[in-house]
Scaffold this active site. Structure first.
Site, PDB file in Angstrom:
ATOM      1  N   THR A  44     -45.010 -63.011  34.282  1.00  0.00           N
ATOM      2  CA  THR A  44     -44.126 -61.995  34.807  1.00  0.00           C
ATOM      3  C   THR A  44     -42.635 -62.662  35.966  1.00  0.00           C
ATOM      4  O   THR A  44     -41.977 -62.416  34.900  1.00  0.00           O
ATOM      5  CB  THR A  44     -44.234 -61.600  36.228  1.00  0.00           C
ATOM      6  OG1 THR A  44     -45.622 -61.728  36.170  1.00  0.00           O
ATOM      7  CG2 THR A  44     -43.546 -61.219  36.976  1.00  0.00           C
ATOM      8  N   CYS A  45     -42.795 -63.996  35.131  1.00  0.00           N
ATOM      9  CA  CYS A  45     -41.253 -65.174  35.675  1.00  0.00           C
ATOM     10  C   CYS A  45     -40.732 -65.076  34.507  1.00  0.00           C
ATOM     11  O   CYS A  45     -39.392 -64.515  34.995  1.00  0.00           O
ATOM     12  CB  CYS A  45     -41.809 -66.173  36.056  1.00  0.00           C
ATOM     13  SG  CYS A  45     -40.658 -67.248  36.429  1.00  0.00           S
ATOM     14  N   CYS A  50     -38.664 -63.629  37.641  1.00  0.00           N
ATOM     15  CA  CYS A  50     -37.788 -64.697  38.587  1.00  0.00           C
ATOM     16  C   CYS A  50     -36.751 -65.114  37.127  1.00  0.00           C
ATOM     17  O   CYS A  50     -35.568 -64.730  37.684  1.00  0.00           O
ATOM     18  CB  CYS A  50     -38.854 -66.455  38.733  1.00  0.00           C
ATOM     19  SG  CYS A  50     -39.906 -66.945  38.738  1.00  0.00           S
ATOM     20  N   LYS A  53     -34.223 -61.610  36.868  1.00  0.00           N
ATOM     21  CA  LYS A  53     -33.759 -61.118  38.051  1.00  0.00           C
ATOM     22  C   LYS A  53     -32.627 -62.170  38.264  1.00  0.00           C
ATOM     23  O   LYS A  53     -31.620 -61.634  38.935  1.00  0.00           O
ATOM     24  CB  LYS A  53     -34.949 -61.619  39.047  1.00  0.00           C
ATOM     25  CG  LYS A  53     -34.433 -61.084  41.108  1.00  0.00           C
ATOM     26  CD  LYS A  53     -34.337 -62.325  41.715  1.00  0.00           C
ATOM     27  CE  LYS A  53     -34.932 -63.844  41.876  1.00  0.00           C
ATOM     28  NZ  LYS A  53     -36.020 -63.811  42.231  1.00  0.00           N
ATOM     29  N   TYR A 184     -39.502 -60.071  49.471  1.00  0.00           N
ATOM     30  CA  TYR A 184     -38.945 -60.949  48.623  1.00  0.00           C
ATOM     31  C   TYR A 184     -37.964 -59.152  47.696  1.00  0.00           C
ATOM     32  O   TYR A 184     -36.731 -59.684  47.122  1.00  0.00           O
ATOM     33  CB  TYR A 184     -39.496 -61.301  47.879  1.00  0.00           C
ATOM     34  CG  TYR A 184     -39.925 -62.770  48.610  1.00  0.00           C
ATOM     35  CD1 TYR A 184     -41.094 -63.092  49.448  1.00  0.00           C
ATOM     36  CD2 TYR A 184     -39.622 -63.985  47.736  1.00  0.00           C
ATOM     37  CE1 TYR A 184     -41.479 -63.972  49.610  1.00  0.00           C
ATOM     38  CE2 TYR A 184     -40.133 -65.566  48.328  1.00  0.00           C
ATOM     39  CZ  TYR A 184     -40.989 -64.834  48.925  1.00  0.00           C
ATOM     40  OH  TYR A 184     -41.343 -66.834  49.525  1.00  0.00           O
ATOM     41  N   GLU A 188     -34.417 -58.341  47.838  1.00  0.00           N
ATOM     42  CA  GLU A 188     -33.031 -59.183  46.486  1.00  0.00           C
ATOM     43  C   GLU A 188     -32.544 -58.207  45.827  1.00  0.00           C
ATOM     44  O   GLU A 188     -31.025 -58.217  45.562  1.00  0.00           O
ATOM     45  CB  GLU A 188     -34.851 -60.306  45.753  1.00  0.00           C
ATOM     46  CG  GLU A 188     -34.560 -61.023  46.168  1.00  0.00           C
ATOM     47  CD  GLU A 188     -35.745 -62.457  45.843  1.00  0.00           C
ATOM     48  OE1 GLU A 188     -35.583 -63.436  45.725  1.00  0.00           O
ATOM     49  OE2 GLU A 188     -36.364 -62.017  44.447  1.00  0.00           O
ATOM     50  N   ARG A 205     -40.761 -49.794  56.289  1.00  0.00           N
ATOM     51  CA  ARG A 205     -41.479 -48.921  57.644  1.00  0.00           C
ATOM     52  C   ARG A 205     -41.555 -50.245  58.157  1.00  0.00           C
ATOM     53  O   ARG A 205     -41.764 -49.729  60.014  1.00  0.00           O
ATOM     54  CB  ARG A 205     -43.107 -49.533  57.158  1.00  0.00           C
ATOM     55  CG  ARG A 205     -43.379 -50.508  56.635  1.00  0.00           C
ATOM     56  CD  ARG A 205     -45.252 -50.873  55.912  1.00  0.00           C
ATOM     57  NE  ARG A 205     -45.681 -51.508  55.974  1.00  0.00           N
ATOM     58  CZ  ARG A 205     -47.152 -51.966  55.385  1.00  0.00           C
ATOM     59  NH1 ARG A 205     -47.725 -50.497  55.170  1.00  0.00           N
ATOM     60  NH2 ARG A 205     -47.805 -52.457  55.057  1.00  0.00           N
ATOM     61  N   GLY A 271     -45.312 -53.852  47.203  1.00  0.00           N
ATOM     62  CA  GLY A 271     -46.583 -55.833  47.577  1.00  0.00           C
ATOM     63  C   GLY A 271     -46.667 -55.208  45.806  1.00  0.00           C
ATOM     64  O   GLY A 271     -46.427 -54.728  45.310  1.00  0.00           O
ATOM     65  N   THR A 320     -44.231 -69.112  40.771  1.00  0.00           N
ATOM     66  CA  THR A 320     -44.120 -69.685  39.558  1.00  0.00           C
ATOM     67  C   THR A 320     -44.695 -71.103  39.588  1.00  0.00           C
ATOM     68  O   THR A 320     -45.201 -71.489  38.988  1.00  0.00           O
ATOM     69  CB  THR A 320     -42.973 -68.918  38.641  1.00  0.00           C
ATOM     70  OG1 THR A 320     -42.868 -67.927  38.723  1.00  0.00           O
ATOM     71  CG2 THR A 320     -43.313 -69.816  37.289  1.00  0.00           C
ATOM     72  N   HIS A 445     -20.004 -85.395  53.643  1.00  0.00           N
ATOM     73  CA  HIS A 445     -18.651 -84.724  54.319  1.00  0.00           C
ATOM     74  C   HIS A 445     -18.131 -84.832  53.152  1.00  0.00           C
ATOM     75  O   HIS A 445     -17.358 -85.337  52.740  1.00  0.00           O
ATOM     76  CB  HIS A 445     -18.486 -85.762  54.625  1.00  0.00           C
ATOM     77  CG  HIS A 445     -17.456 -84.532  55.886  1.00  0.00           C
ATOM     78  ND1 HIS A 445     -17.267 -82.759  56.913  1.00  0.00           N
ATOM     79  CD2 HIS A 445     -15.668 -84.451  55.643  1.00  0.00           C
ATOM     80  CE1 HIS A 445     -16.319 -83.106  56.944  1.00  0.00           C
ATOM     81  NE2 HIS A 445     -15.292 -83.203  56.389  1.00  0.00           N
ATOM     82  N   GLU A 450     -24.332 -81.133  54.670  1.00  0.00           N
ATOM     83  CA  GLU A 450     -24.817 -82.407  56.130  1.00  0.00           C
ATOM     84  C   GLU A 450     -25.327 -81.442  57.517  1.00  0.00           C
ATOM     85  O   GLU A 450     -25.408 -82.765  58.246  1.00  0.00           O
ATOM     86  CB  GLU A 450     -23.143 -82.459  55.809  1.00  0.00           C
ATOM     87  CG  GLU A 450     -21.743 -81.631  56.729  1.00  0.00           C
ATOM     88  CD  GLU A 450     -20.752 -82.034  56.388  1.00  0.00           C
ATOM     89  OE1 GLU A 450     -20.169 -83.347  57.430  1.00  0.00           O
ATOM     90  OE2 GLU A 450     -19.705 -81.970  56.601  1.00  0.00           O
TER      91      GLU A 450
END
Ligand code: NDP
Length: 465
Positions: A44-45, A50, A53, A184, A188, A205, A271, A320, A445, A450
Site C-alpha cells: 500500500t505505502c 504514502c 499521496k 487521515y 489529506e 458523520r 476506514g 508503514t 531563532h 523554537e
C-alpha cells in the site's frame, strides 16, 4: 539451508513494507525465503498510499507557493496545472520504487512469486495462479489492509464511488469531488484536491474530523479544511447514490439529513480492513478478530506456532514504519537469535493536511484519564513566513506534561513542516524528556520549532467572569 522437511525456511505472504523487510533480513542469514505478492511489490505505502499521496500533497502545495511568491517580490505570470504531466511523473517514480523493492529481494536471495498464496494448512500454501503447493517451516502473514466500503444494501449506488486505491489513477481532475469520512485519508485528500483547485466537499458523520487525535488538533484541522475552501458537512452520512447521467456532475448523493450533493467523483474514505477474507486462515487454524485482523502477541506470534503476522493485517497501528519495525523484530528474533519486540508507544505520526499535523504521545484527554492532573502548554501563532504572504493560517503547538514529575507525555503540532518537527521531537519523548529538558534546550531563532522550547506559561482555561 532449508529445513529438509520444508521447501522454505520462511514464506512471506505479501510484498509490502513489513513483509519485504522480514524476508530480506531472513534471507541474508542464508535461510531459504520466498515472498508471494499478487499485485506489485511495495504494498500500500509504495503503490497506492504514502508515497503517491505525498507527491500529490507536494503537487497541491505548489499552487499556494506560487500565489504567495508575489508577496515576496516574485512576478508570476499565468500559471496552470496539468494533471497528466504530474501523474505521469508520479507513476514513473512509483514504478521505480516498486522495482527497487523487487530487486532488493532478489539480490538478497529471496524467491519471488508474483501471485496469490493461500493457506492449505499451518505449514502449506497454495499459489493460486500456478497451482503450485509449497511448504514452509515459518509463514509470515503480511498482506496489509484495503479500503472498506459499505455493501450495496447499506449504501445503494456504492458502485459509483472510488476509494484511495483508485484516486491515483484519475486521468483528469474532478469537477466536484465529494469525500466520505473524517479520518487521515479523507482530510489529506480533501486538502490535496482543494489545493489543486477542485471544488471539494467532505461529509463526516461526527462533529469534528480526526477522532482520536488531541481535541485542539482536531479543531485546528477542521477549521483548516474550511480555510482551504473545503465544504465540510458534519453529522450526516450518504443514504444513496444515483447516476443521473446529467451533465458534468452525474452522480447525485442523497444525504441522510435530507440534502443532496451532485458530484462527478465520490471517494469513500471510511476506514480500512485487514485483507484476510480469502487467505484461508481457517485452514491453518489462525485466529482472527471480528474485523478479520490476525490476532498476535507482542512477538507477532499467532495462535499457530508456525505462523506470524506483521503490519496492517494485525490492526495494531496501521503505519508503514510500524510494519517495518514489526517485520524487522520478527526477523531478528526468529533468524538472528536476537529477540526483541517493537514497543508500540510514543509513535510519531503525521497527517499530511495543509498545513500538516505532527503528533507523538498522549492526547490531553488520554493523559488526564491516565494521570488525573496534567499541565498544558500551548500556543497558536502566525508563523513569520505568513506575515508577508497574507496566509491566515496559524501554527498550533501543544505540550501535555505530567504534573508530578514534569515528564512530557505528548506533543501536538499543526503547521507547515510539523511532520519533520515531530520526528525529531519523538526522540526526546521516547527518551522520557521532561518539560525542564525542553526549557533548557536553546531555541533556534528564527524558526517555528523554537516555540517548542520557549513555552513557559501553563495554559489555563478561560473562565467566564
Ligand atoms: P480512519 O479509521 O482514520 O477513518 C475512518 C473515517 O471514516 C472516520 O472518520 C470514521 O468516522 C468514518 N467512518 C467509519 N465508518 C463509517 C461509516 N459506516 N459511515 C460513515 N463514516 C464512517 O480511516 P482511513 O481510511 O482514513 O485511514 C486508515 C488508516 O490508514 C489510518 O488509521 C492510518 O493508520 C493509516 N493512514 C495513515 C496515514 C498517515 O500516516 N499520514 C495516511 C493515510 C492512512 P468516526 O470518526 O466517527 O469513527
Amino acid at each position: 539451508m532449508a529445513d529438509k522437511t520444508y521447501d522454505y525456511d520462511l514464506f512471506v505472504i505479501g510484498g509490502g513494507s513489513g513483509g519485504v523487510r522480514a524476508a530480506r533480513l531472513a534471507a541474508l542469514t542464508g535461510a531459504k525465503v520466498a515472498v508471494a505478492e499478487e499485485y506489485r511489490m511495495g504494498g500500500t505505502c509504495v503503490i497506492r498510499g504514502c508515497v503517491p499521496k505525498k507527491f500529490m500533497v507536494y503537487a497541491s502545495g505548489y499552487g499556494k507557493h506560487i500565489k504567495h511568491a508575489k508577496s515576496y517580490g516574485w512576478s508570476v505570470g499565468d500559471v496552470s496545472y496539468d494533471h497528466e504531466v504530474f501523474a505521469t511523473a508520479m507513476h514513473a517514480e512509483v514504478d521505480r520504487l516498486s522495482g527497487i523493492y523487487h530487486r532488493n529481494l532478489v539480490n538478497a536471495g529471496v524467491e519471488v512469486f508474483e501471485e496469490r498464496a493461500e493457506f492449505v494448512d499451518a505449514t502449506t500454501l497454495r499459489l493460486k495462479t500456478s497451482g503450485k503447493t509449497v511448504t514452509a517451516r515459518k509463514i509470515l502473514i503480511a498482506v496489509g489492509g484495503r479500503p472498506w466500503v459499505p455493501s450495496s444494501d447499506e449504501l445503494p449506488g456504492v458502485e459509483h464511488t472510488i476509494t484511495s486505491n483508485e484516486i491515483f489513477d484519475l486521468e483528469t481532475l474532478p469537477k466536484h469531488l465529494v469525500i466520505a469520512g473524517g479520518g487521515y485519508i479523507a482530510v489529506e485528500f480533501a486538502h490535496v484536491f482543494a489545493g489543486l483547485g477542485v471544488k471539494t466537499c467532505l461529509v463526516y458523520r461526527g462533529d469534528t474530523v480526526l477522532r482520536g487525535f488531541d481535541e485542539d488538533v482536531r479543531t485546528a484541522v477542521h477549521e483548516g479544511l474550511k480555510e482551504a475552501g473545503v465544504r465540510v458537512i458534519t453529522q450526516t452520512v450518504f443514504e444513496k447514490i444515483e447516476d443521473t447521467g446529467n451533465g458534468d456532475l452525474p452522480l447525485r448523493i442523497q444525504l441522510k439529513n435530507g440534502h443532496h450533493l451532485d458530484a462527478d467523483v465520490i471517494m469513500m474514505a471510511v476506514g480500512r480492513r485487514p485483507t484476510t477474507d480469502t487467505l484461508g486462515c481457517e485452514a491453518a487454524g489462525v485466529a482472527l478478530d471480528k474485523n478479520g485482523a490476525v490476532i498476535v502477541d507482542e512477538w507477532s506470534r499467532t495462535n499457530v506456532p508456525s505462523v506470524w503476522a506483521v503490519g496492517d493485517v494485525t490492526d495494531r497501528v496501521a503505519l508503514t514504519p510500524v510494519a517495518i519495525r514489526e517485520g524487522h523484530a520478527f526477523a531478528d528474533t526468529e533468524f538472528y537469535d536476537k529477540p526483541w519486540h517493537f514497543d508500540h508507544t510514543d509513535i510519531p505520526t503525521a497527517v499530511f493536511t495543509q498545513p500538516e499535523v505532527g503528533t507523538v504521545g498522549m492526547t490531553e484527554a488520554e493523559a488526564r484519564k491516565a494521570f488525573g492532573t496534567v499541565d498544558i502548554y500551548k500556543t497558536r501563532f502566525r508563523p513569520m513566513k505568513n506575515m508577508l504572504n497574507g496566509d491566515a493560517n496559524r501554527v498550533l503547538m501543544k505540550l501535555v506534561v505530567k504534573a508530578d514529575d514534569e515528564r512530557v507525555l505528548g506533543v501536538h503540532i499543526v503547521g507547515d513542516d510539523a511532520a519533520e518537527m515531530i520526528q525529531a521531537v519523538g526522540i526526546a519523548i521516547k527518551m522520557g524528556a521532561t518539560k525542564l529538558d525542553f526549557d533548557r534546550t536553546c531555541a533556534l531563532h528564527p524558526s517555528v520549532a523554537e516555540e517548542l522550547v520557549t513555552m513557559r506559561q501553563k495554559w489555563v482555561p478561560e473562565v467566564a467572569s
